[in-house]
Design a protein around this motif. Structure first.
Motif, PDB file in Angstrom:
ATOM      1  N   SER A  14       1.340  -1.124   0.114  1.00 30.71           N
ATOM      2  CA  SER A  14      -0.483  -0.020   0.231  1.00 30.71           C
ATOM      3  C   SER A  14       1.524   1.115  -0.088  1.00 30.71           C
ATOM      4  CB  SER A  14      -1.070  -0.176   1.175  1.00 30.71           C
ATOM      5  OG  SER A  14       0.185   0.242   2.630  1.00 30.71           O
ATOM      6  N   TYR A  36       2.048  -1.484 -12.715  1.00 29.81           N
ATOM      7  CA  TYR A  36       0.071  -1.228 -13.092  1.00 29.81           C
ATOM      8  C   TYR A  36       0.981   0.483 -13.247  1.00 29.81           C
ATOM      9  CZ  TYR A  36      -2.468  -4.474 -11.395  1.00 29.81           C
ATOM     10  OH  TYR A  36      -3.496  -6.038 -12.126  1.00 29.81           O
ATOM     11  N   LYS A  68      -4.846   2.231 -13.209  1.00 22.87           N
ATOM     12  CA  LYS A  68      -5.398   0.750 -14.122  1.00 22.87           C
ATOM     13  C   LYS A  68      -4.752  -0.036 -15.284  1.00 22.87           C
ATOM     14  CE  LYS A  68      -9.779   2.184 -11.706  1.00 22.87           C
ATOM     15  NZ  LYS A  68     -11.147   2.305 -11.946  1.00 22.87           N
ATOM     16  N   SER A 126      -0.868 -10.571 -10.561  1.00 20.87           N
ATOM     17  CA  SER A 126      -0.891  -8.788  -9.290  1.00 20.87           C
ATOM     18  C   SER A 126      -2.283  -8.413 -10.066  1.00 20.87           C
ATOM     19  CB  SER A 126      -0.581  -7.952  -9.995  1.00 20.87           C
ATOM     20  OG  SER A 126      -0.354  -6.951  -9.481  1.00 20.87           O
ATOM     21  N   ARG A 159      -4.980  -4.786  -8.917  1.00 24.90           N
ATOM     22  CA  ARG A 159      -4.196  -3.214  -8.251  1.00 24.90           C
ATOM     23  C   ARG A 159      -5.845  -2.849  -7.819  1.00 24.90           C
ATOM     24  NH1 ARG A 159      -1.335   2.556 -10.177  1.00 24.90           N
ATOM     25  NH2 ARG A 159      -1.623   3.177  -8.155  1.00 24.90           N
ATOM     26  N   CYS A 207      -1.605  -2.903  -3.503  1.00 22.02           N
ATOM     27  CA  CYS A 207      -1.570  -3.846  -5.002  1.00 22.02           C
ATOM     28  C   CYS A 207      -1.112  -5.058  -4.384  1.00 22.02           C
ATOM     29  CB  CYS A 207      -0.563  -2.948  -5.937  1.00 22.02           C
ATOM     30  SG  CYS A 207       0.050  -3.571  -7.218  1.00 22.02           S
ATOM     31  N   CYS A 257       8.234  -3.808  -3.367  1.00 25.40           N
ATOM     32  CA  CYS A 257       7.199  -3.586  -4.314  1.00 25.40           C
ATOM     33  C   CYS A 257       8.024  -1.444  -4.102  1.00 25.40           C
ATOM     34  CB  CYS A 257       5.722  -2.984  -3.029  1.00 25.40           C
ATOM     35  SG  CYS A 257       4.758  -1.719  -3.806  1.00 25.40           S
ATOM     36  N   THR A 269       7.004   2.238  -6.081  1.00 18.06           N
ATOM     37  CA  THR A 269       5.924   3.652  -6.738  1.00 18.06           C
ATOM     38  C   THR A 269       6.748   4.444  -7.550  1.00 18.06           C
ATOM     39  OG1 THR A 269       5.665   4.912  -4.930  1.00 18.06           O
ATOM     40  CG2 THR A 269       4.257   2.992  -4.583  1.00 18.06           C
TER      41      THR A 269
END
Lengths: 114, 115
Positions: free
Chosen positions: B24, B49, B52, B66, B68, B74, B91, B93
């Motif tokens: 998250s 991703y 979306k 995976s 999302r 995710c 993970c 971002t």
């Protein structure tokens, strides 16, 4: 296949010594280049990045890197290392630029002796 | 502080037993990534991703999926873990701003053990 090579897997230096870590990539097009650092027990964090302009980029904690396009290299340097620089250093390439496809090198473990 | 959170930090599963890892973020970033990192190896991008839109790397095994469900979360699903899937799963971002240099923000990772 595209690749990122970090030639030094383990480096041991004394405090105040100069540091240079090599990074070479194989992609011939436009790239974004990064150095990330992982201190013991912590997560990966950005040291510095290059995408255009001055090929000499400065990052946090006195680190800098030079992009040499003709050599496909993006070497990391620091004039005088400190004990607190002990960490693992990763070179990464976003290739092609803007695709969000990152390729990482295998990392260099740096140990600085006090 | 805005950050990337991964749960659990350590996960033990049995050979062939499905497992889900969670990520998250409070950064409100458009792009989320999953990497696999085995000992002494480079982090290897599995997929990402953009909002979306799912982007699978060509060499990511079908065993890895995976989801999302929203901007913040995710998930990485490993449908039938094998011994070779034991690794650290990272993970990350990034903002996804067009034309810019996208710095990635990483979570602490989940270390997966397969018995």
């Amino acid at each position: 296949a595209q690749s990122v090579s970090q030639h030094n897997h383990h480096v041991i230096l004394s405090e105040a010594a100069s540091l240079e870590l090599g990074c070479n990539y194989s992609y011939g097009g436009t790239v974004n280049l990064f150095w990330y650092v992982q201190y013991p027990g912590q997560h990966l964090q950005l040291l510095l990045k290059y995408f255009s302009g001055d090929p000499l980029v400065k990052g946090i904690k006195g680190f800098e890197a030079e992009f040499i396009k003709s050599k496909f290299s993006f070497n990391l340097r620091k004039p005088s290392v400190q004990w607190s620089d002990t960490a693992e250093y990763f070179c990464a390439v976003m290739s092609p630029r803007g695709t969000y496809k990152y390729i990482f090198g295998t990392g260099t473990r740096l140990k600085v002796l006090a | 502080d805005a950050m990337v959170i991964q749960n659990p930090r350590y996960q033990v599963t049995q050979f062939g037993k499905p497992v889900t890892l969670s990520c998250s973020q409070t950064l409100n970033h458009n792009v989320m990534y999953w990497y696999q990192q085995k000992s002494s190896q480079a982090p290897k991008l599995l997929f990402h991703y953009y909002d979306k839109d799912f982007n699978n790397e060509a060499d990511t095994p079908d065993n890895f999926q995976s989801r999302r469900p929203n901007t913040s979360f995710c998930f990485l699903d490993i449908r039938s873990p094998g011994l070779g899937d034991a690794a650290m799963y990272l993970c990350a971002t990034s903002t996804g701003l067009a034309g810019g240099v996208d710095e990635q923000f990483f979570g602490p990772g989940t270390r997966l053990t397969v018995l």
